[in-house]
Write an enzyme that holds these catalytic residues in place. Sequence first.
Site, PDB file in Angstrom:
ATOM      1  CD  GLU A  23      -3.218  -1.748   5.190  1.00 52.54           C
ATOM      2  OE1 GLU A  23      -3.344  -2.777   5.875  1.00 52.54           O
ATOM      3  OE2 GLU A  23      -2.669  -0.702   5.619  1.00 52.54           O
ATOM      4  CD  GLU A  24      -1.679   2.067   7.632  1.00 52.38           C
ATOM      5  OE1 GLU A  24      -2.452   1.681   8.530  1.00 52.38           O
ATOM      6  OE2 GLU A  24      -0.504   1.679   7.541  1.00 52.38           O
TER       7      GLU A  24
ATOM      8  CD  GLU B 110       0.908  -4.204   5.549  1.00 51.21           C
ATOM      9  OE1 GLU B 110       1.677  -3.631   6.360  1.00 51.21           O
ATOM     10  OE2 GLU B 110      -0.081  -3.651   5.047  1.00 51.21           O
TER      11      GLU B 110
ATOM     12  CG  ASP C  29       2.291  -0.094   8.117  1.00 56.33           C
ATOM     13  OD1 ASP C  29       2.016  -0.682   7.060  1.00 56.33           O
ATOM     14  OD2 ASP C  29       1.472   0.072   9.044  1.00 56.33           O
TER      15      ASP C  29
ATOM     16  CG  HIS D 236       0.749   2.871  12.605  1.00 54.53           C
ATOM     17  ND1 HIS D 236      -0.549   2.435  12.817  1.00 54.53           N
ATOM     18  CD2 HIS D 236       1.039   2.524  11.329  1.00 54.53           C
ATOM     19  CE1 HIS D 236      -1.001   1.855  11.728  1.00 54.53           C
ATOM     20  NE2 HIS D 236      -0.052   1.890  10.802  1.00 54.53           N
TER      21      HIS D 236
ATOM     22  CG  ASP E 202      -2.843   4.019   2.748  1.00 50.86           C
ATOM     23  OD1 ASP E 202      -2.393   2.949   2.285  1.00 50.86           O
ATOM     24  OD2 ASP E 202      -3.766   4.060   3.597  1.00 50.86           O
TER      25      ASP E 202
ATOM     26  CG  HIS F 172      -0.446  -0.060   2.528  1.00 48.00           C
ATOM     27  ND1 HIS F 172      -0.174   1.060   3.277  1.00 48.00           N
ATOM     28  CD2 HIS F 172      -0.128  -1.101   3.317  1.00 48.00           C
ATOM     29  CE1 HIS F 172       0.281   0.713   4.467  1.00 48.00           C
ATOM     30  NE2 HIS F 172       0.329  -0.605   4.514  1.00 48.00           N
TER      31      HIS F 172
END
Length: 362
Positions: free
Chosen positions: A131-132, A156, A101, A328, A79, A77
């Site tokens: 995706e987030e 991932e 991530d 994150h 984003d 992903h």
Amino acid sequence: MTIYQSSTRTRVLTDSDAVALLAEVVAVPSVSGSERKLAERLRDIAVAHGAQSHLDEVGNVHVLVGHGTRTVMLLSHLDTVPGEVPFEHTETLVRGRGAVDAKGPLTAMLVAALNSRDLGIRIHWVGAVEEETLHSRGAEHVRVTVPVPDAVIVGEPSGASSVTVGYKGMVQLAVRCEVERTHTATPGPKSSETLVRALARLFDTYGTRGNDTFDGIGMVVRDGRFEPFVSSCSLLFRTPPGASAEDLLRDVRAVLGEQVEVSAVYEVPAVTVPRGSACVRALSRAIAANGLRPAHKLKTGTSDMNTLSRTWRVPMATYGPGDCHEDHTDSEHILVQEYLDGVRVLRAALAELDKTLPEAAS
């Protein structure tokens, strides 16, 4: 939809090229909903290296490399979650929001794809949007619009030496409590008090401790608004394989009580893949071939593997360089050596799939 195609075949990307690309990708902000700039840049880079590329209706970027009757999809992903992490690029690491991530896995997959055009398989790389967010809009669009490939590796962070073989599912519920409007000084419970007490009972049943294991049900409260007369929030449950969303909804209603309304918003089931499946075997062999010790992981979050596996019944696994404990965080970074190990593992895994995936039936 415009398809971009270069007629020029360029040289193989070196380690130096791969690291420079990673740094560029991490330096471009791409919070969920604002991925267009990064998607267009990756499209242009792919075309410059001789690939076919386009952006689809929701903003996913697709890159097609190689030829053959069998297709391997590499999907990660674009984003990131919000929150600034100051960009830093040194000889040993790249720091920035999304470095782990999932821009590390995303970029490693693109480099591996562009450097594997001589294989006898078609490689379909996808940089997916959103995706987030809770509903994985990009992967959902791929699932319903793209022909089912012969194998899928989702990008991932698993660590360069590990393959992720399972993710918990997710159930989102909307909760609302409304009471009769009166003066706020009038005796009697207000909606906020009623809902808070009800949620306390629910935490006694679930709470966050269920996130500690793969077979437990964990819960977090999101997006809460607590007012005297109308209060609401969203509940996010992480569910293990075999858990029923319908049973969970029934149990939550019973615990919260009749004064609280509960409705289902979204659900994606847990997913586990056999450790003997083609993608897991290919990645594990590639890890060992690169001098690392392969391991398998089960994760308590969700990924686009959950989304694709709703209807795609093909070999799958999730893999990518990076320490998932950095996801994150305010210190998010990826080690350069870890990233390059990931590129090499992905290239070797594609070569292994080229040897082991059966030809399509005529």
